[in-house]
Design an enzyme around this catalytic site. Structure first.
Site, short mmCIF file in Angstrom:
data_model
loop_
_atom_site.label_atom_id
_atom_site.label_comp_id
_atom_site.label_asym_id
_atom_site.label_seq_id
_atom_site.Cartn_x
_atom_site.Cartn_y
_atom_site.Cartn_z
N GLN A 266 0.82 -1.21 0.00
CA GLN A 266 0.00 0.00 0.00
C GLN A 266 0.86 1.27 0.00
OE1 GLN A 266 -3.22 0.62 -0.35
NE2 GLN A 266 -3.99 -1.47 -0.35
N SER B 183 16.96 -0.05 4.95
CA SER B 183 15.86 -0.67 4.22
C SER B 183 16.22 -0.87 2.75
CB SER B 183 14.60 0.19 4.32
OG SER B 183 13.59 -0.28 3.46
N HIS C 44 -6.16 1.18 7.68
CA HIS C 44 -6.90 0.14 8.39
C HIS C 44 -7.12 0.64 9.80
CE1 HIS C 44 -8.40 -3.67 9.62
NE2 HIS C 44 -7.28 -4.17 10.11
N GLU D 112 -11.99 -11.35 6.22
CA GLU D 112 -10.76 -12.13 6.04
C GLU D 112 -10.88 -13.52 6.66
OE1 GLU D 112 -7.53 -8.44 6.11
OE2 GLU D 112 -7.92 -9.58 7.93
N GLU E 178 -10.21 -23.98 -10.74
CA GLU E 178 -11.34 -23.33 -11.39
C GLU E 178 -12.01 -22.27 -10.52
OE1 GLU E 178 -14.13 -25.62 -13.62
OE2 GLU E 178 -12.70 -27.23 -13.98
N SER F 145 -23.37 -23.17 -16.65
CA SER F 145 -24.34 -24.12 -17.21
C SER F 145 -25.56 -24.27 -16.30
CB SER F 145 -23.68 -25.48 -17.40
OG SER F 145 -23.46 -26.11 -16.13
#
Length: 341
Positions: free
Chosen positions: A29, A52, A109, A196, A232, A253
């Protein structure tokens, strides 16, 4: 009563212009927000530790990088784009000393604010802009002239500009193109955790494994079980994402549709919903948060054990072999983790 949906015309970028947007962290993010803000004409500082590895990446992408304390010191709007479990230590040591009156603390968040793992001073605005998509999607949609929807909330508003700042930020990262909805830190946190655990991650992965195990125990080849219960799934989820559940049903289907309608409720029945309600109550009461924070502080031994057991499940071995045969997947990498935090 339907929630109001805010779009581009409801947000004004002038509430960001002339201010320094400090993005603390450069994960999924953080990167998306920083780059989108820059492309929207805002001044962005990325705050990262001196060693970092993300420093080089951020600079290569045209961003100014400084240490975390300097970013917090110079930023009028400080976006904490770090994981929930790391946030308290980073906040206390490197952010809190720079939070002077009139500044804005922004999160993607509500966990840290709602469960009070960080407690900002009363004279700063505390807002949230939570895109409903992974960081790479937030960036990709922005680059394509689109956006992902988002939630926004205001927890503290001493300047009386919190809502306008949140909407401006949402516009600068592209979210108002798709629409943003106002909520509260509590509601975002509780619904996000529930989604979640009960559906998106915990529910789906448990359902897939249970289906796989059922077929294999009945004597069917693991490869067939993998294709039917996992491979799938993407096709169906894509249809639901694009057209909703009813739209998905219009494209499958008649046999599949009848099985969906007549058998699905027997699998996900009232007993499952009762368990979901228990999970929601644990989130609502704070029990989940307390357990997770306790697990983190104690070294995450159970967490590591559960991860190892999941990685060793037969479906992972079968899947790795089958995916390896699909040449178009050979160089594909999984999307960056869902790390708004």
């Amino acid at each position: 009563m339907s929630a109001r949906i805010y779009t581009d015309r409801d947000a004004d970028l002038e509430f960001l212009r002339g201010k320094t947007c400090a993005v603390i962290g450069y994960g999924a993010q953080g990167r998306a927000h920083a780059l989108n803000l820059k492309d929207s004409g805002m001044r962005v500082l990325v705050g990262l530790p001196p060693r970092s590895k993300s420093r080089r990446i951020a600079r290569a992408q045209g961003l100014e990088v400084v240490c975390t304390t300097d970013a917090a010191g110079h930023g009028q709007i400080i976006f904490l784009a770090v994981p929930d479990t790391q946030m308290p230590a980073i906040y206390e040591k490197e952010i809190a000393p720079s939070l002077s009156a009139g500044k804005t603390l922004l999160l993607a968040h509500g966990f840290a604010i709602f469960y009070r793992t960080i407690v900002p001073p009363k004279d700063v605005d505390v807002i949230m802009v939570a895109p409903k998509g992974l960081g790479p999607m937030v960036r990709r949609e922005f680059v394509h002239g689109r956006g992902v929807p988002a939630l926004f909330a205001v927890s503290q508003n001493p300047t009386k500009r919190g809502k306008k700042t949140a909407l401006a930020w949402a516009k600068a990262i592209g979210c108002t193109r798709a629409g943003v909805i106002e909520t509260t830190f509590r509601d975002e946190t509780e619904t996000d955790l529930f989604g979640e655990q009960a559906v998106l991650c915990g529910g789906v992965s448990a359902l897939v494994r249970a289906g796989f195990e059922t077929l294999v125990r009945a004597g069917y080849a693991p490869e067939l079980a993998y294709f039917e219960c996992l491979h799938e799934l993407k096709f169906i989820v894509d249809l639901i994402h694009e057209a909703g559940i009813d739209g998905m049903r219009s494209l499958i289907s008649e046999t599949a549709k009848w099985g969906d309608l007549s058998v699905g409720p027997r699998i996900i029945d009232r007993a499952v919903q009762n368990k979901m309600e228990t999970v929601l109550e644990e989130i609502h009461s704070g029990k989940f948060a307390r357990n997770w924070l306790r697990e983190t502080k104690s070294g995450r031994k159970r967490y590591a054990k559960l991860l190892t057991e999941s990685r060793d499940h037969p479906i992972e071995k079968v899947g790795a072999r089958l995916r390896g045969l699909m040449s178009w997947n050979a160089k594909a990498k999984p999307a960056a983790r869902r790390d708004r935090k």
